[in-house]
Write a protein that holds these residues in place. Structure first.
Motif, PDB file in Angstrom:
ATOM      1  N   TYR A  23      38.795 -36.122  -9.997  1.00  0.00           N
ATOM      2  CA  TYR A  23      38.166 -34.980 -10.671  1.00  0.00           C
ATOM      3  C   TYR A  23      38.604 -34.837 -12.125  1.00  0.00           C
ATOM      4  O   TYR A  23      38.352 -33.821 -12.745  1.00  0.00           O
ATOM      5  N   LYS A 104      42.624 -28.779 -10.126  1.00  0.00           N
ATOM      6  CA  LYS A 104      41.310 -29.273  -9.712  1.00  0.00           C
ATOM      7  C   LYS A 104      40.214 -28.481 -10.405  1.00  0.00           C
ATOM      8  O   LYS A 104      39.225 -29.037 -10.860  1.00  0.00           O
ATOM      9  N   SER A 107      40.054 -29.268 -14.522  1.00  0.00           N
ATOM     10  CA  SER A 107      40.489 -30.660 -14.582  1.00  0.00           C
ATOM     11  C   SER A 107      40.824 -31.030 -16.020  1.00  0.00           C
ATOM     12  O   SER A 107      40.140 -30.636 -16.959  1.00  0.00           O
ATOM     13  N   TYR A 117      45.540 -32.975  -4.339  1.00  0.00           N
ATOM     14  CA  TYR A 117      44.557 -31.924  -4.108  1.00  0.00           C
ATOM     15  C   TYR A 117      44.319 -31.715  -2.621  1.00  0.00           C
ATOM     16  O   TYR A 117      44.219 -32.665  -1.864  1.00  0.00           O
TER      17      TYR A 117
END
Length: 170
Positions: A23, A104, A107, A117
């Motif tokens: 991500y 996350k 990012s 994550y």
């Protein structure tokens, strides 16, 4: 203080995130660079705390007419201690303890997050793809960092509202 926060946002964007982090666009860093970037991002609290102590300073000088020499000798060192030492010490502790990890949601930034994550510090059941965290959902770094960050944010918010309300009522 604001300069360190700007460094945290601008200079430490994207490249400090550890390689192979999903991500994230072209991550190039390591866990150490991520921890350093998270520390600077955390240091934003110093700017917020300086605004808080500045408002208390004005309250003491204008409303309560404290003398300048009294404030300089007795109050100002305490203000600097709160505004600088609190975020400095907590930032160092959080970075060294492994709580500064890639985010996350944002990012490219590192702050209070669990790593990898989707991990869970209390269970071994997998909720992610299994490729990134080796078929295990156990946290390598962080472990309940989100919970600690949420609690810290709530404490700071409540503390700020209490001070603001007390100043308005005077």
């Amino acid at each position: 203080v604001t300069l360190t926060y700007s460094l945290g946002l601008c200079v430490f964007y994207r490249w400090p995130v550890p390689e192979h982090t999903p991500y994230s666009y072209k991550p190039m860093g390591t866990t150490v660079t991520c921890s350093v970037a998270g520390f600077f991002f955390h240091f934003l609290a110093a700017s917020i705390l300086y605004s808080l102590v500045l408002s208390i300073f004005f309250l003491l000088t204008i409303r309560y007419e404290f003398r300048e020499d009294f404030i300089a000798k007795r109050v100002e060192p305490f203000f600097h201690g709160i505004a600088l030492l609190l975020p400095l010490v907590t930032g160092i502790v959080l970075a060294v303890a492994g709580y500064m990890n890639p985010l996350k949601v944002l990012s490219g930034y590192c702050y209070l997050a669990d790593y990898p994550y989707g991990c869970d510090s209390e269970s071994q059941t997998s909720e992610s793809s299994g490729v990134y965290n080796n078929d295990s959902n156990h946290c390598i770094r962080g472990g309940s960092a989100k919970l600690r960050g949420t609690i810290g944010s709530i404490v700071v918010t409540v503390f700020g509202f209490v001070i603001i309300l007390s100043m308005i009522s005077i």
